[in-house]
Scaffold this active site. Structure first.
Site, PDB file in Angstrom:
ATOM      1  N   GLY A 187       4.737  -0.520  -4.062  1.00 36.57           N
ATOM      2  CA  GLY A 187       3.788   0.123  -3.163  1.00 36.57           C
ATOM      3  C   GLY A 187       2.891   1.057  -3.941  1.00 36.57           C
ATOM      4  O   GLY A 187       2.908   1.087  -5.176  1.00 36.57           O
ATOM      5  N   HIS A 188       2.113   1.856  -3.223  1.00 43.13           N
ATOM      6  CA  HIS A 188       1.180   2.778  -3.858  1.00 43.13           C
ATOM      7  C   HIS A 188       1.722   4.195  -3.909  1.00 43.13           C
ATOM      8  O   HIS A 188       0.994   5.115  -4.259  1.00 43.13           O
ATOM      9  CB  HIS A 188      -0.164   2.758  -3.133  1.00 43.13           C
ATOM     10  CG  HIS A 188      -0.910   1.472  -3.297  1.00 43.13           C
ATOM     11  ND1 HIS A 188      -2.185   1.267  -2.762  1.00 43.13           N
ATOM     12  CD2 HIS A 188      -0.587   0.319  -3.935  1.00 43.13           C
ATOM     13  CE1 HIS A 188      -2.585   0.038  -3.068  1.00 43.13           C
ATOM     14  NE2 HIS A 188      -1.637  -0.549  -3.766  1.00 43.13           N
ATOM     15  N   GLY A 189       2.996   4.375  -3.540  1.00 44.76           N
ATOM     16  CA  GLY A 189       3.604   5.687  -3.590  1.00 44.76           C
ATOM     17  C   GLY A 189       3.523   6.410  -2.264  1.00 44.76           C
ATOM     18  O   GLY A 189       3.327   5.816  -1.197  1.00 44.76           O
ATOM     19  N   ASP A 195       0.861  -1.184   0.000  1.00 46.41           N
ATOM     20  CA  ASP A 195       0.000   0.000   0.000  1.00 46.41           C
ATOM     21  C   ASP A 195       0.897   1.234   0.000  1.00 46.41           C
ATOM     22  O   ASP A 195       2.025   1.161  -0.476  1.00 46.41           O
ATOM     23  CB  ASP A 195      -0.956  -0.029   1.199  1.00 46.41           C
ATOM     24  CG  ASP A 195      -2.277   0.672   0.911  1.00 46.41           C
ATOM     25  OD1 ASP A 195      -2.260   1.895   0.697  1.00 46.41           O
ATOM     26  OD2 ASP A 195      -3.327   0.003   0.886  1.00 46.41           O
ATOM     27  N   ASN A 227       1.339   4.755  -7.742  1.00 44.89           N
ATOM     28  CA  ASN A 227       1.225   6.212  -7.807  1.00 44.89           C
ATOM     29  C   ASN A 227       2.562   6.806  -7.409  1.00 44.89           C
ATOM     30  O   ASN A 227       3.427   6.122  -6.825  1.00 44.89           O
ATOM     31  CB  ASN A 227       0.130   6.725  -6.864  1.00 44.89           C
ATOM     32  CG  ASN A 227      -1.256   6.231  -7.247  1.00 44.89           C
ATOM     33  OD1 ASN A 227      -1.851   6.694  -8.210  1.00 44.89           O
ATOM     34  ND2 ASN A 227      -1.768   5.274  -6.485  1.00 44.89           N
TER      35      ASN A 227
END
Length: 402
Positions: A246-248, A224, A279
């Protein structure tokens, strides 16, 4: 062998730092006191639950006087949920050289595994915290269910002041790896976080209702957000972060979900590298936020994107559930945002996405020296909604019109 001689012997095989702090005006003693969890019954065999020994060692250190050091020497420790709470007469430093394994019995947890709370000037150094999350991830319904039951965070800091955390490692958390709630004066460095890319809601470091926080020179690979900034934060500095998978870095993560949330002001993210993330640097607010709050005064600078989807994104239409679709616009007011020297490659054609609310359009958003190429045949592009951004210097992709 006297007790003090034994403590000095254990000191010789551990990394020991200390902080001696007076709480309530007491007098500092010149004596040095060492507390090793093994002296309180910890077996360190990875099979026997050592939770009671850890709590007994903390109680002794917390209520002691003088220069206090609490030590977790080499070994593997199986732990259920433990809570290191103050206030303490003289606050201990904690030096972890051991390997901590979380019990997999979900019924034994409330909201966290290892909690530190209401302590002033704590120094936490070293140690591996293994959340053993693989067995818990199938029980996480949060990606699909608004009212899901949260799994435990691995390491949680609550209402701490002037905290220093150095060189800890968090592996395979059941939910968030590290969470700060209501903290002031937190300094984290050399933190290593790791979990598979498909592990749900394993945010690396989540910060909420905290002030004067610095996280630097750390690496996060997880399922995440590498770092997520929640509601009620101010004066947060993130630097030297290696993120991916991950999601940034969600500089405002899911703001506006609840009516009680507070403003987010004063954030800097700089000198970081994101690789292969879903992201890049992101500000997201709920599409149908119930209250008018502010997200303002944020700077993102000197950031490298390596094959990152959505490298620069403001999304005020965020909603992961079909059931929350609504014509009500986000009421979160976003202003004074700066993106400087953001460079690298975008995994998607749209490298810059600025989707602001039609109810409260973004104000004073600046982009300076942005160079984000798309490695495919398509050139990188920008999309904008309800915003008039201010551009200067290099702009790849080209600026978009509303």
């Amino acid at each position: 062998m006297t007790l003090m001689v034994r403590y000095c012997f254990f000191l010789g095989i551990t990394w020991c730092l200390f902080a001696a702090v007076t709480e309530g005006g007491g007098q500092q003693s010149s004596a040095r006191r060492y507390f090793d969890v093994k002296n309180f019954g910890a077996r360190a065999n990875g099979k026997t639950d050592d939770s009671k020994a850890f709590m007994a060692a903390w109680a002794a250190a917390c209520h002691s006087t003088g220069n206090v050091r609490l030590v977790v020497s080499k070994g593997t420790y199986l732990l259920g949920p433990v809570s290191f709470r103050g206030p303490c007469r003289f606050v201990s430093s904690l030096t972890f050289q051991g390997y901590l394994k979380a019990t997999t019995n979900l019924g034994s947890y409330r909201d966290s595994w290892v909690e530190f709370g209401w302590v002033n000037r704590l120094i936490l150094t070293g140690g591996i915290f293994d959340g053993q999350g693989a067995s818990a991830w199938p029980h996480n319904t949060c990606p699909k269910n608004w009212n899901c039951k949260l799994l435990p965070t691995s390491i949680k800091f609550v209402s701490m002041t002037n905290t220093t955390v150095k060189g800890i490692t968090s592996l395979n958390s059941k939910f968030f790896h590290v969470a700060l709630v209501g903290c002031k004066g937190f300094r984290g460095s050399g933190i290593r976080i790791s979990a598979p890319a498909n592990s749900p809601n394993t945010d690396g470091i989540h910060i909420e209702q905290s002030q004067d926080v610095t996280i630097q020179q750390s690496s996060v690979s997880t399922g995440d957000d590498c770092i997520s900034i929640g509601q009620g934060n101010s004066r947060i500095t993130i630097s030297g972060i290696t993120c991916g998978p991950g999601h940034g870095i969600s500089s405002v993560g899911s703001l506006g979900k609840y009516a009680y949330e507070k403003d987010v002001r004063g954030l800097v993210v700089r000198n970081s590298i994101l690789s292969g993330t879903a992201n890049g640097v992101r500000i997201k607010t709920w599409a149908n936020s119930p209250g008018a709050i502010v997200a303002a005064n944020m700077t993102f600078e000197n950031i490298v994107m390596n094959n990152v989807a959505n490298p620069i994104i403001i999304d005020q239409l965020y909603c992961p559930y079909a059931s929350c679709a609504s014509s009500v616009p986000s009421l979160v007011r976003i202003s004074d945002i700066s993106f400087k020297n953001i460079r690298g490659t975008s995994a998607t054609p749209v490298a810059v996405m600025l989707r602001c609310s039609h109810g409260t359009p973004c104000k004073n958003v600046r982009l300076q020296d942005v160079h984000l190429d798309h490695p495919g045949r398509l050139r990188s592009s920008s999309t904008c909604m309800n915003i008039k951004a201010i551009y200067s210097g290099t702009q790849i992709p080209p600026p978009c019109s509303v």
